[in-house]
Scaffold this motif. Structure first.
Motif, PDB file in Angstrom:
ATOM      1  N   GLU A 147       0.778  -1.241   0.000  1.00 19.96           N
ATOM      2  CA  GLU A 147       0.000   0.000   0.000  1.00 19.96           C
ATOM      3  C   GLU A 147       0.811   1.294   0.000  1.00 19.96           C
ATOM      4  O   GLU A 147       0.250   2.368  -0.148  1.00 19.96           O
ATOM      5  N   ARG A 153      -2.235   5.720   1.352  1.00 23.91           N
ATOM      6  CA  ARG A 153      -2.104   4.269   1.122  1.00 23.91           C
ATOM      7  C   ARG A 153      -2.720   3.930  -0.225  1.00 23.91           C
ATOM      8  O   ARG A 153      -3.844   4.336  -0.511  1.00 23.91           O
ATOM      9  N   GLU A 193      -4.555   1.745  -1.793  1.00 23.44           N
ATOM     10  CA  GLU A 193      -5.470   0.605  -1.735  1.00 23.44           C
ATOM     11  C   GLU A 193      -6.667   0.886  -2.616  1.00 23.44           C
ATOM     12  O   GLU A 193      -6.769   1.955  -3.206  1.00 23.44           O
ATOM     13  N   ARG A 229     -12.920   4.253   2.212  1.00 26.51           N
ATOM     14  CA  ARG A 229     -11.524   3.855   2.008  1.00 26.51           C
ATOM     15  C   ARG A 229     -10.918   4.699   0.891  1.00 26.51           C
ATOM     16  O   ARG A 229     -11.307   4.592  -0.253  1.00 26.51           O
TER      17      ARG A 229
HETATM   18 MG    MG Z   1      -5.883  -1.327   5.995  1.00 28.05          MG
END
Ligand code: MG
Ligand code: ATP
Length: 420
Positions: free
Chosen positions: A64, A112, A114, A120
């Motif tokens: 990530e 990150r 991701e 997220r």
């Molecule tokens: Mg995580």
């Protein structure tokens, strides 16, 4: 070129940004009351810091991180979390040591790579706190009480605190061995990721979000049954101190945290029924991290991080557009722009939000802007009024305009605006 942001990153605009500001202010106020002071660390660190601190076998380090080689050939990483940097800075400067525990808090963006989805992001924000220099169970309970109080005051309902202990390097290996054995028997039922990581980092399998793994490990041995005497006592004392502080909690022996540096206490504030993004805040004790980073002695520490986007999402919409101005200055002609500007700056200096139109537009369009600004009062500056040392004073709520002496207008304004 495209004006869109990079995927997983977003612009935070008004009025939404006001929710951020007030959440941050509330977090600061809680932190300061518990004796935490702010630390600001650089966004960029040597890659090595995270590789060591967060751990080579974590999701963050494995896949990530935003890592790149800079122009001098050094491998740098944009911080994916806050703790590693705070510990590095603490070890480098030792702020306030000798005075008992050192308490630091931070607020800022983390990065990150991701898969972006609801709750997220690739650039997200955390508010976190770290308490150095004591392994007293009260310190663990204090950080949780702080978080509990802050989340409660932000208006988050239905949040529950889950606690666990991961033991220490004395007792965790035995548990790891038991778990590895258990997982080996269920290899076929695990997801691909977990099949790969179950030998290197078996605890991580308990943290996996896939349904398969949750089902396959439903009756996994509990880490709480493997704690050594001192770890068991510590955990019992943390639970006792939480009760003393009136902070409700429940045990969750499956909660392991994705980061390697945790020791003993781990905890999460979760909203049941929110799926894989149900964790609002997470933390734990990391007594071994300082040594891992090359510190000379062991520095016991505990900390947590709150995901700001997730918290705001759970708090729901409801960003009230706050009025852009308290008072709007309208001029009957461009000749009065300097006079209006003098009023505007004076009002702002006195603590009010004052606005005006700089372009010398028609009175009609100035009033339209005044209306949209939400101003309670409009002051009209013009020839006739000024000849008599007066201004037009318009109460926007009642729609009534009077001509009054400039001095009185200023006095009345202060009164009206102070009352709010
Ligand atoms: Mg995580
Ligand atoms: P998760 O299991 O959800 O991936 P994590 O273990 O990676 O979380 P931590 O590193 O402990 O999360 O970060 C603390 C908090 O930061 C999380 O509980 C969550 O609220 C928030 N957070 C983590 N990653 C993201 C992200 N990519 N976008 C938004 N918030 C995040």
């Amino acid at each position: 070129m495209t004006l869109a942001t990079i995927r997983g990153m977003k612009d935070i605009l008004p009025p939404e940004s006001a929710r951020w500001t007030s959440l941050e202010a509330s977090f600061r106020a809680h932190a300061e009351r518990y004796g935490f002071r702010e630390i600001r660390t650089p966004l960029l660190e040597r890659t090595e810091l995270f590789a060591r601190a967060v751990g080579e076998t974590t999701d963050i380090v494995e896949k990530e991180m935003y890592t790149f080689t800079d122009r001098s050939g050094e491998s740098l990483t944009v911080r994916p979390e806050g703790t590693a940097s705070v510990v590095r800075a603490y070890l480098a400067h030792r702020p306030g040591t000798g005075d008992g525990p050192v308490r630091l808090y931070y607020i800022g963006p983390m990065f990150r790579h991701e898969r972006p989805q609801k709750g997220r992001m690739r650039q997200f924000h955390q508010m976190g706190a770290e308490l150095f220099g004591t392994d007293a169970p009260y310190a663990d309970a204090e950080t949780m009480a702080f978080l509990h109080g802050f989340l409660k005051e932000s208006g988050l309902g239905g949040v529950s605190l889950e606690v666990n202990s991961l033991g220490d390097p004395g007792c965790r290996p035995a548990y790891n061995a038991r778990l590895t054995e258990y997982l080996a028997e269920r290899d076929g039922e695990l997801c691909d990721d977990c099949r790969r990581r179950r030998e290197r980092n078996p605890l991580r399998v308990l943290d996996c979000k896939s349904e398969r793994c949750i089902r396959a490990t439903a009756d996994a041995p509990s880490i709480l049954d493997s704690l050594c005497g001192p770890c068991r006592d510590h955990f019992a004392a943390v639970e006792g101190a939480l009760s003393t502080a009136g902070v409700p909690f429940s045990r969750n022996p499956r909660m392991v945290r994705g980061l390697d540096y945790y020791r003993r206490t781990t905890f999460e504030f979760v909203i049941p029924g929110m799926g894989a993004q149900n964790t609002v805040a997470a933390g734990g004790r990391y007594d071994g991290l300082a040594e891992l980073l090359g510190g000379k002695e062991r520095v016991p520490a505990i900390g947590f991080a709150i995901g700001v986007e997730r918290l705001l999402m759970l708090l729901g919409e409801g960003a009230e557009a706050s009025p852009a101005a308290d008072v709007f200055l309208v001029t009957t002609s461009a000749a009065f722009l300097p006079e209006a500007f003098r009023w505007k700056t004076e009002l702002v200096r006195s603590g009010f939000r004052a606005d005006m139109d700089y372009e010398g537009r028609s009175m009609k369009s100035q009033f339209r802007r005044a209306d949209r600004s939400g101003a309670k009062v409009v002051i009209v500056l013009g020839e006739e009024e000024s000849r008599r040392g007066a201004v037009g004073y318009r109460d926007m709520g009642r729609g009534i305009q009077e001509e009054i002496p400039a001095e009185e207008a200023m006095r009345r304004l202060r009164g009206v605006l102070r009352e709010g």
